[in-house]
Structures are given as structure tokens and as C-alpha cells.
Design a protein around this motif. Structure first.
Motif, short mmCIF file in Angstrom:
data_model
loop_
_atom_site.label_atom_id
_atom_site.label_comp_id
_atom_site.label_asym_id
_atom_site.label_seq_id
_atom_site.Cartn_x
_atom_site.Cartn_y
_atom_site.Cartn_z
N ASN A 1 0.84 -1.19 0.00
CA ASN A 1 0.00 0.00 0.00
C ASN A 1 0.88 1.25 0.00
N ILE A 2 1.37 1.60 -1.17
CA ILE A 2 2.28 2.74 -1.30
C ILE A 2 1.59 4.05 -0.93
N ALA A 3 0.33 4.21 -1.30
CA ALA A 3 -0.39 5.45 -1.00
C ALA A 3 -0.47 5.68 0.50
N MET A 4 -0.74 4.61 1.27
CA MET A 4 -0.84 4.76 2.72
C MET A 4 0.53 5.07 3.32
N GLN A 5 1.57 4.47 2.79
CA GLN A 5 2.92 4.76 3.28
C GLN A 5 3.27 6.24 3.06
N ARG A 6 2.92 6.76 1.88
CA ARG A 6 3.19 8.17 1.59
C ARG A 6 2.40 9.09 2.50
N LEU A 7 1.14 8.71 2.77
CA LEU A 7 0.32 9.51 3.68
C LEU A 7 0.93 9.53 5.07
N ALA A 8 1.37 8.37 5.55
CA ALA A 8 1.96 8.28 6.89
C ALA A 8 3.19 9.18 6.99
N ILE A 9 4.06 9.10 6.00
CA ILE A 9 5.29 9.91 6.02
C ILE A 9 4.96 11.40 5.97
N ALA A 10 3.98 11.77 5.14
CA ALA A 10 3.60 13.18 5.02
C ALA A 10 3.07 13.73 6.33
N LEU A 11 2.49 12.87 7.16
CA LEU A 11 1.92 13.30 8.43
C LEU A 11 2.89 13.14 9.60
N GLY A 12 4.15 12.83 9.31
CA GLY A 12 5.17 12.78 10.35
C GLY A 12 5.42 11.43 10.96
N PHE A 13 4.83 10.38 10.41
CA PHE A 13 5.07 9.03 10.91
C PHE A 13 6.38 8.49 10.34
N VAL A 14 7.00 7.58 11.10
CA VAL A 14 8.17 6.86 10.60
C VAL A 14 7.93 5.37 10.82
N CYS A 15 8.46 4.55 9.92
CA CYS A 15 8.31 3.11 10.04
C CYS A 15 9.24 2.60 11.15
N VAL A 16 8.68 1.91 12.15
CA VAL A 16 9.47 1.48 13.30
C VAL A 16 9.65 -0.03 13.37
N SER A 17 8.82 -0.79 12.66
CA SER A 17 8.96 -2.24 12.68
C SER A 17 8.19 -2.84 11.51
N GLU A 18 8.45 -4.10 11.26
CA GLU A 18 7.71 -4.79 10.21
C GLU A 18 7.51 -6.26 10.59
N LYS A 19 6.43 -6.81 10.06
CA LYS A 19 6.13 -8.23 10.25
C LYS A 19 6.27 -8.93 8.90
N LEU A 20 6.86 -10.10 8.94
CA LEU A 20 7.00 -10.93 7.74
C LEU A 20 5.82 -11.88 7.64
N TRP A 21 5.49 -12.26 6.42
CA TRP A 21 4.41 -13.22 6.19
C TRP A 21 4.96 -14.48 5.54
#
Length: 293
Positions: free
Chosen positions: A267-287
Motif C-alpha cells: 500500500n504505497i499510497a498509505m505509506q506516503r500519507l503516513a510519512i507526510a503526516l510525520g510518521f516513521v516506520c518502526v517495525s515490520e512483520k514478515l508473512w
């Protein structure tokens, strides 16, 4: 060690407490919503040692196996093997068509090397998709994004509006992965705050976007803005930023000091929205995925 498909409210609370004890290792999301679903209750199994829950698991309606175990349990390898074997049997019971997708999926934190090894040893294959966790402190200024002319933001009206919220969610994500039962479960958990379940309304009174806000951990003042979505007819005009920033302000006013949200690596659009609003990626889960024959 004994297992059982029978559990009561005390066992459900024990499951919550287990998740809290292993917070950094737990991968189960939205437990209080899931456990209200009849499909989840039908596929939930608990494991006890000396009358104490040391592990539990369930398979959701999308064939995802979710489980947590006591990390210090002396028979951990045996317990997790039993859980995975139970998950495979549970999945086999749900395969009713030859042409159906015969896979069982499971997730774990990217830094949980022990769980990764366990899944791989049981025939699970790493998938390219990941679940991303974003975080934002609220001691930084929150930018307010204006709504387009004629649009407004309000909280949902209540359970009678559930079918409209489901239709909006399905349209926003282009899937049927939201049901009336699940939306009502979301609205029935102890954490749910109707005043923070936000929707953007178009000039013609159609629901155009949504942002479900609340608290992951009220004691630690950790809020959430998740899920977030916009109807395809209203995408690209700034509704996502406007409604999410409104959610951030509401959480800040309610005492949150940190806000989290999750999304898919696809979900690239959601990632861009998060970054624009000051969020940073702090962790990830593998599937991981295992073909069930």
C-alpha cells in the motif's frame, strides 16, 4: 501440557495477559475484535500447563494462523510444533473445493529469528508482502489539512450505520475483507470510542473517507489511527490527510503522546500519507505461507 477448544471469559483475559507479557514478540492484532467473531471462536485452541495458559491459537476466516506462546516456557519447541500441526489440521478441515487456495499463512516480527526458523522448519515459505508499523510522537506540531469545499468530518452515528461503513471500507480497499459482523465487533470492544470513529462526508451526504481512532494502550497513552481509507470517487483531493490529521488532533486532546498505524508494504499510497503526516516506520512483520495438501 493439555489443549482445549473450550474457553471462558477468564481464559480470554489470560490470553490478553499473555500478549501483554510478550508485547515485543506478539504478532496478534485486533484480538478483542477477533475474539468476538463466531468464526474465530470456532477455531480457537488454548494450551495449558498446571492450569495456566502457555499458548493459544486461532485461524481467521482468511486462513491466517495467529498464535502466541510464553517465551520462557520450558517446552516451547514442543508447544509451537503442536500449535502449527493443529493449524494445518484446522486448515485442512476448511478446504472444501479442489480449486480453492490450499495455503495456511502466518506472520511474525522480522527480528524474531527463532519464530522464523520454526516456521521455515515446518515448511512455511517467506512471502514478499510485509506488514509495516508506523509511529509518530505527538510532541511535534500536527499540521492541519483543510477539507475540500462542501466536505465535513463527523464521528459515526452508531451501529445503525455499520452497513454504510462496511460498503465504504470495501470500496476504499477494493476487497470484501470487511463484514457487518466484523464492523460491529470493532464497535463492541472495550477500547472503542465512538467519538473517535471518524468519517468524512461529501456534499451529497455520501461517506467519502474514514479514520478509526482510539487507544492501543491507554495507560501508556498510545493511540491509533487505523484503519484509514478513502472511497475511489473521492481519492486525490486530500481527504486522507484531512481526516487523519483531525484524528491526530483528537488523540492529542484526549491525552495520547504517541500514535501508531499499520499498513501493507504493497500500500504505497498509505505509506506516503503516513510519512507526510510525520510518521516513521518502526517495525515490520514478515508473512509466511505453507501449501496444505
Amino acid at each position: 501440557m493439555e489443549s482445549s477448544i473450550l474457553f471462558d471469559d477468564n481464559d480470554i483475559q489470560a490470553m490478553r495477559e499473555l500478549m501483554e507479557r510478550i508485547a515485543s514478540r506478539s504478532t496478534i492484532v485486533d484480538f478483542d475484535e477477533q475474539i468476538l467473531l463466531s468464526s474465530t471462536r470456532e477455531t480457537t485452541q488454548i494450551w495449558k500447563q498446571d492450569n495456566k495458559i502457555v499458548g493459544f491459537a486461532f485461524m481467521d476466516e482468511y486462513n491466517n494462523l495467529w498464535f502466541d506462546t510464553e517465551t520462557e516456557f520450558s517446552l516451547l519447541d514442543e508447544l509451537e510444533t503442536e500449535i502449527i500441526e493443529w493449524g494445518v489440521l484446522c486448515r485442512k478441515r476448511h478446504i472444501v473445493e479442489i480449486s480453492a487456495d490450499h495455503t495456511l499463512d502466518c506472520t511474525c516480527n522480522a527480528d524474531n529469528y527463532r519464530r522464523i526458523s520454526t516456521l521455515e522448519n515446518h515448511g512455511f515459505i517467506l512471502e514478499p508482502v510485509r506488514s509495516l508499523q508506523y509511529s509518530r510522537p505527538l510532541n511535534k506540531q500536527i499540521a492541519e489539512y483543510p477539507l475540500p469545499a462542501g466536505f465535513s468530518i463527523r464521528c459515526v452515528k452508531g451501529r445503525d450505520e455499520a452497513w454504510q461503513l462496511v460498503a465504504l471500507h470495501r470500496a476504499a480497499f477494493g476487497t470484501n475483507n470487511m463484514t457487518i459482523e466484523y464492523r460491529l465487533a470493532m464497535m463492541s470492544t472495550p477500547q472503542y470510542i465512538q467519538e473517535m470513529d471518524l468519517v468524512a462526508v461529501a456534499p451529497n451526504n455520501e461517506l467519502a473517507a474514514f479514520c478509526v481512532c482510539g487507544f492501543d494502550d491507554p495507560e501508556k497513552k498510545i493511540g491509533t489511527t487505523d484503519p484509514i481509507g478513502t472511497h475511489p470517487s473521492y481519492q486525490g483531493i486530500g481527504l486522507g490527510k484531512a481526516i487523519t490529521s483531525a484524528g491526530l488532533i483528537a488523540l492529542n486532546n484526549a491525552g495520547a503522546n504517541t500514535v501508531r498505524l499499520g499498513t501493507s508494504s504493497e500500500n504505497i499510497a498509505m505509506q506516503r500519507l503516513a510519512i507526510a503526516l510525520g510518521f516513521v516506520c518502526v517495525s515490520e512483520k514478515l508473512w509466511f505461507s505453507k501449501v496444505i495438501s
